[in-house]
Design a protein around this motif. Structure first.
Motif, mmCIF file in Angstrom:
data_model
loop_
_atom_site.group_PDB
_atom_site.id
_atom_site.type_symbol
_atom_site.label_atom_id
_atom_site.label_comp_id
_atom_site.label_asym_id
_atom_site.label_seq_id
_atom_site.Cartn_x
_atom_site.Cartn_y
_atom_site.Cartn_z
ATOM 1 N N GLY A 37 -9.387 -4.374 4.625
ATOM 2 C CA GLY A 37 -8.640 -3.003 4.472
ATOM 3 C C GLY A 37 -9.887 -1.644 4.541
ATOM 4 O O GLY A 37 -9.737 -0.685 5.095
ATOM 5 N N GLN A 56 -1.127 -0.200 8.327
ATOM 6 C CA GLN A 56 -1.011 -0.093 6.779
ATOM 7 C C GLN A 56 0.049 -0.360 6.230
ATOM 8 O O GLN A 56 0.358 -1.199 5.168
ATOM 9 N N ASN A 100 -8.180 2.048 -1.771
ATOM 10 C CA ASN A 100 -7.116 2.817 -0.920
ATOM 11 C C ASN A 100 -6.965 4.399 -1.060
ATOM 12 O O ASN A 100 -6.839 5.276 -0.267
ATOM 13 N N PHE A 146 -4.491 -4.484 2.703
ATOM 14 C CA PHE A 146 -4.791 -3.212 1.663
ATOM 15 C C PHE A 146 -4.241 -3.765 0.426
ATOM 16 O O PHE A 146 -3.958 -2.822 -0.536
ATOM 17 N N PRO A 170 0.667 -1.143 -0.084
ATOM 18 C CA PRO A 170 0.058 -0.001 0.008
ATOM 19 C C PRO A 170 0.862 1.005 0.013
ATOM 20 O O PRO A 170 0.505 2.457 0.102
ATOM 21 N N GLN A 200 -9.301 -2.335 -5.222
ATOM 22 C CA GLN A 200 -8.506 -2.106 -4.010
ATOM 23 C C GLN A 200 -7.594 -0.969 -3.962
ATOM 24 O O GLN A 200 -7.756 -0.106 -2.816
#
Length: 365
Positions: A137, A190, A286, A198, A69, A282
């Motif tokens: 996440g 994270q 994010n 994530f 991430p 995703q």
């Protein structure tokens, strides 16, 4: 030659700042008139936007090199730096508007959670029907965002220890400490202990970055800060003409917060929408939810510290109608990210809430 062409936005940004410094009073609204001021506002807006796209481009390059991430985290922090610079510049320019920071942060949350999330889910759902992401996440983002948003934007309106939507000295200290600590814990989750939640569950294609020219880490770091600096330098001039333009066209004060939020989020938002269309939901999650969390977790402490340092009034408490919109948005977001798949119906719902927010900007003025 290709490198020079790719860094042209930064060069134009520095040249624009130099022109405003050299000409000084000759370019102020009083000297160029209403029409000239609106033209200059558009030009500065375009230059700042161009530099912001350059910031995102270099952040995308770092995202490719570091992977998720970390990639979207770099992008989010760079964008938040732009947002803080613009908010502080507008706070310090002319007659400071105590609700400027509040309006901008509320606009960021509404644009991200309704506008961008809605657009990502709608376009991604129409192209791919059902899309998957990592539920843990998304829940991590929302578990931090909900309390931060309520404490920062709702609680100051409910309590009576300070007038209006202001915070008492005790609340200021608590808000700064809580925001920094919670965001710090979230960053640890994270990037260190739970970075896997994530990442895209079906990782095929997760490392694809379409159209991104990747060079070295030092090149992208220098390029990112080189594009970020002109934005910060031009933020004071942009703030001056935004204030003048809002007054000239008779738009509500809250609209200035929307302009700043839209300017900051547009390049990042386009990256999120493209990720959703590429079936990398995703990454879109994010970017979108990360922007909302960072806005509350980092911008609120920065604004409160600036307000305390300069003696400026800062009102963070939303009005009743805005509180209803915020709570409804958070509730719908919890429903949207309550299952492991999404579809375009959820996108349409979020876009309907975004349309209601735009309507209320002008209806409540």
């Amino acid at each position: 030659m290709s490198i020079l062409r790719s860094e042209l936005p930064s060069l134009v940004g520095f040249l624009a700042f130099a022109a405003f410094k050299l000409l000084g009073d000759g370019l102020k609204p009083a000297a160029v008139g209403t029409f000239g001021s609106l033209i200059l506002l558009v030009l500065i807006f375009v230059v700042v936007m161009w530099c912001a796209f350059s910031v995102v481009r270099h952040a995308e390059g770092l995202a490719t090199l570091f992977g998720e991430p970390y990639g979207t985290l770099i992008l989010t922090l760079a964008v938040i730096g732009i947002e803080v610079a613009l908010i502080v510049a507008i706070m310090l320019s002319g007659d400071a508007v105590p609700t400027m920071a509040r309006d901008t942060m509320f606009s960021v949350v509404m644009i991200v959670l309704n506008g961008l999330v809605g657009l990502c889910l709608l376009l991604g759902g129409l192209k791919h029907r059902n899309q998957t992401y990592n539920l843990q996440g998304a829940n991590a983002f929302l578990s931090v965002l909900v309390p931060l948003a309520i404490f920062a934007l709702v609680l100051p309106r409910i309590t009576h220890s300070a007038p209006g939507g202001e915070l008492s000295p005790l609340q200021v200290g608590f808000e700064i400490a809580m925001s920094v600590i919670l965001y710090g814990v979230f960053l640890a989750i994270q990037t260190v202990t739970h970075s896997d939640i994530f990442r895209q569950p079906d990782s095929a294609g997760d490392d694809e970055h379409h159209g991104v020219v990747v060079r070295t880490v030092p090149f992208h770091v220098i390029g990112l800060f080189g594009a970020l600096l002109p934005i910060i330098l031009l933020s004071k001039s942009l703030a001056l003409y935004v204030d003048f333009g809002i007054a000239a066209v008779g738009a509500p004060i809250a609209f200035s917060g929307f302009i700043v939020a839209a300017l900051v989020l547009m390049p990042e938002g386009m990256s999120a929408v493209q990720a959703a269309r590429d079936n990398m939901l995703q990454r879109a999650v994010n970017i979108c939810l990360g922007s909302a969390v960072a806005t509350i977790g980092l911008t609120v402490p920065a604004v409160l510290i600036v307000g305390w340092w300069t003696g400026l009034r800062v009102e963070l408490g939303l009005e009743t109608t805005e509180i209803i919109m915020l709570v409804l948005t958070l509730f719908v977001s919890l429903l949207t990210f309550g299952s492991r798949t999404t579809n375009y119906l959820q996108g349409a719902v979020h876009l309907a809430l975004f349309a209601a927010y735009i309507m209320l900007i002008f209806d409540l003025s």
